[in-house]
Write a protein that holds these residues in place. Structure first.
Motif, mmCIF file in Angstrom:
data_model
loop_
_atom_site.group_PDB
_atom_site.id
_atom_site.type_symbol
_atom_site.label_atom_id
_atom_site.label_comp_id
_atom_site.label_asym_id
_atom_site.label_seq_id
_atom_site.Cartn_x
_atom_site.Cartn_y
_atom_site.Cartn_z
ATOM 1 N N ARG A 1 0.841 -1.195 0.000
ATOM 2 C CA ARG A 1 0.000 0.000 0.000
ATOM 3 C C ARG A 1 0.872 1.238 0.000
ATOM 4 N NH1 ARG A 1 -5.110 -0.286 0.819
ATOM 5 N NH2 ARG A 1 -6.025 -2.340 1.236
ATOM 6 N N CYS A 2 0.289 2.328 -0.478
ATOM 7 C CA CYS A 2 1.004 3.596 -0.503
ATOM 8 C C CYS A 2 1.121 4.131 0.929
ATOM 9 C CB CYS A 2 0.252 4.590 -1.371
ATOM 10 S SG CYS A 2 0.964 6.241 -1.351
ATOM 11 N N ALA A 3 2.319 4.519 1.322
ATOM 12 C CA ALA A 3 2.540 5.055 2.662
ATOM 13 C C ALA A 3 1.899 6.427 2.820
ATOM 14 C CB ALA A 3 4.045 5.139 2.941
ATOM 15 N N GLY A 4 1.584 7.071 1.679
ATOM 16 C CA GLY A 4 0.977 8.398 1.755
ATOM 17 C C GLY A 4 -0.530 8.329 1.791
ATOM 18 N N CYS A 5 -1.151 7.826 0.698
ATOM 19 C CA CYS A 5 -2.607 7.858 0.581
ATOM 20 C C CYS A 5 -3.251 6.543 0.991
ATOM 21 C CB CYS A 5 -3.001 8.242 -0.838
ATOM 22 S SG CYS A 5 -2.529 7.007 -2.068
ATOM 23 N N ARG A 6 -2.491 5.538 1.343
ATOM 24 C CA ARG A 6 -2.953 4.227 1.799
ATOM 25 C C ARG A 6 -3.638 3.422 0.698
ATOM 26 N NH1 ARG A 6 0.331 3.177 5.001
ATOM 27 N NH2 ARG A 6 -0.864 1.309 5.480
ATOM 28 N N ARG B 1 5.432 4.443 -2.249
ATOM 29 C CA ARG B 1 4.493 5.509 -2.591
ATOM 30 C C ARG B 1 3.839 5.140 -3.912
ATOM 31 N NH1 ARG B 1 4.042 9.852 1.208
ATOM 32 N NH2 ARG B 1 5.942 9.674 2.439
ATOM 33 N N CYS B 2 2.564 5.408 -4.054
ATOM 34 C CA CYS B 2 1.924 5.210 -5.345
ATOM 35 C C CYS B 2 2.454 6.273 -6.307
ATOM 36 C CB CYS B 2 0.405 5.278 -5.229
ATOM 37 S SG CYS B 2 -0.221 6.949 -4.991
ATOM 38 N N LEU B 3 2.233 6.056 -7.590
ATOM 39 C CA LEU B 3 2.796 6.982 -8.576
ATOM 40 C C LEU B 3 2.184 8.373 -8.456
ATOM 41 C CD1 LEU B 3 3.300 4.837 -11.795
ATOM 42 C CD2 LEU B 3 4.802 5.191 -9.834
ATOM 43 N N HIS B 4 0.909 8.421 -8.026
ATOM 44 C CA HIS B 4 0.285 9.746 -7.880
ATOM 45 C C HIS B 4 0.966 10.528 -6.771
ATOM 46 C CE1 HIS B 4 -2.862 9.024 -10.783
ATOM 47 N NE2 HIS B 4 -2.915 7.784 -10.299
ATOM 48 N N CYS B 5 1.187 9.849 -5.638
ATOM 49 C CA CYS B 5 1.851 10.536 -4.529
ATOM 50 C C CYS B 5 3.296 10.881 -4.895
ATOM 51 C CB CYS B 5 1.815 9.674 -3.264
ATOM 52 S SG CYS B 5 0.155 9.585 -2.548
ATOM 53 N N ALA B 6 3.895 10.070 -5.775
ATOM 54 C CA ALA B 6 5.277 10.327 -6.172
ATOM 55 C C ALA B 6 5.348 11.306 -7.336
ATOM 56 C CB ALA B 6 5.961 9.012 -6.556
HETATM 57 ZN ZN LIG Z 1 -0.417 7.453 -2.705
#
Ligand SMILES: [Zn+2]
Length: 240
Positions: free
Chosen positions: A31-36, A51-56
Motif C-alpha cells: 500500500r502507498c505510505a501516503g494515501c494508503r 508511494r503510489c505513482l500519484h503521490c510520487a
Molecule cells: Zn499514494
C-alpha cells in the motif's frame, strides 16, 4: 540491475542516480505510505517507504514495456521526466528491467521518429532491391551471351533460361560463384551441362527411380555429349 532479496519494507536500494528514477513492480501486495491506496501495481520508494505513482508525482507517465530498444531510448530522450520500471526476479535474485515510464507526448514523438526511420529503411531496401535486380539482369544477359558464344547452336531461349537459373541470387548455383561471376568458360559450360542433363536427358527420372547418381550420369553421358556437340557446331535452326 540491483541485486539482493526483495526486502519486506525497504524494497530495492533504488539507485539515486540523477536523471534515473526507479519504479518497482512489487511481488507482494503493498500500500502507498501516503494515501494508503493499494495494492499497488507500481510503486516508488521514498526513504524506504512505498508511494503510489500519484503521490510520487509520476501518475501522468505511461508505461512502455521493454523490447523496442530504439523506441525506448528515444522516448526517454524526449521525456523530461522518466523512470525505469523494475521487478524482482526471485530465481535470479535480482531486479530486472521491465520497461520505462515516460510522458505520453514524449512517447508519441518517439514513435513518430521510429516510424520515419522505418519508412526511410523501407525506401532504402526498395532502392537496393531495384539495383540488385538490374545487376542480376546485366549479369544474366552477359552469361547468356557467353553461352551463345561457346554454343552458337543453343537456342537463345534456352541460353537465357540457363543464365537466369544460374544467376539467381543466393542460390549458390554456379552463376553466383566467383568463377561464374567471372564468366569463365568452365563455369558457363558446367551451367549448360547441368541444364542439358536435367532438361534433355532422363537424368531426373533415373534419380527418382533410385538409380545412383554416378550410374545415372554414366547412362546419360552420351546424350549430354551429343546435345553439346550439336550446340557447338550447328546453327540455331538445327536444334529444337
Ligand atoms: Zn499514494
Amino acid at each position: 540491475m540491483v541485486t539482493g532479496k526483495e526486502p519486506r519494507m525497504a524494497l530495492p536500494a533504488t539507485p539515486r542516480t540523477p536523471g534515473r528514477l526507479v519504479v518497482v513492480q512489487p511481488l507482494k501486495r503493498r500500500r502507498c505510505a501516503g494515501c494508503r491506496r493499494g495494492p499497488l501495481s507500481l510503486l516508488m520508494l521514498e526513504d524506504g517507504a512505498p508511494r503510489c505513482l500519484h503521490c510520487a508525482d509520476l501518475g501522468h507517465l505511461v508505461f512502455l514495456p521493454r523490447g523496442d530498444t530504439a523506441l525506448t531510448r528515444r522516448a526517454r530522450e524526449e521525456s523530461t521526466l522518466s523512470a525505469v520500471v523494475v521487478r524482482f526476479n526471485r530465481r535470479r535474485s535480482r531486479y530486472e528491467r521491465q520497461g520505462v515510464l515516460v510522458e505520453e507526448a514524449a512517447l508519441a514523438r518517439a514513435e513518430a521518429r521510429c516510424l520515419a526511420d522505418a519508412e526511410a529503411r523501407r525506401r532504402r531496401r526498395a532502392r537496393d532491391g531495384r539495383r540488385r535486380a538490374a545487376e542480376d539482369e546485366r549479369f544474366a544477359a552477359a552469361f547468356a551471351a557467353e553461352i551463345l558464344r561457346l554454343f552458337p547452336g543453343c537456342p537463345a531461349e534456352r541460353a537465357r533460361a540457363v543464365a537466369a537459373h544460374a544467376s539467381v541470387r543466393g542460390s549458390g548455383r554456379v552463376g553466383r560463384s566467383a568463377a561464374g561471376r567471372a564468366l569463365t568458360e568452365g563455369a558457363v559450360i558446367s551451367a549448360v551441362v547441368a541444364a542439358v542433363r536435367h532438361v534433355d536427358t532422363p537424368y531426373d527420372q533415373l534419380l527418382m527411380s533410385g538409380v545412383p547418381r554416378y550410374e545415372a550420369r554414366r547412362r546419360i553421358a552420351a546424350a549430354v555429349e551429343s546435345v553439346l556437340r550439336g550446340w557447338q557446331e550447328a546453327g540455331e535452326e538445327d536444334t529444337g
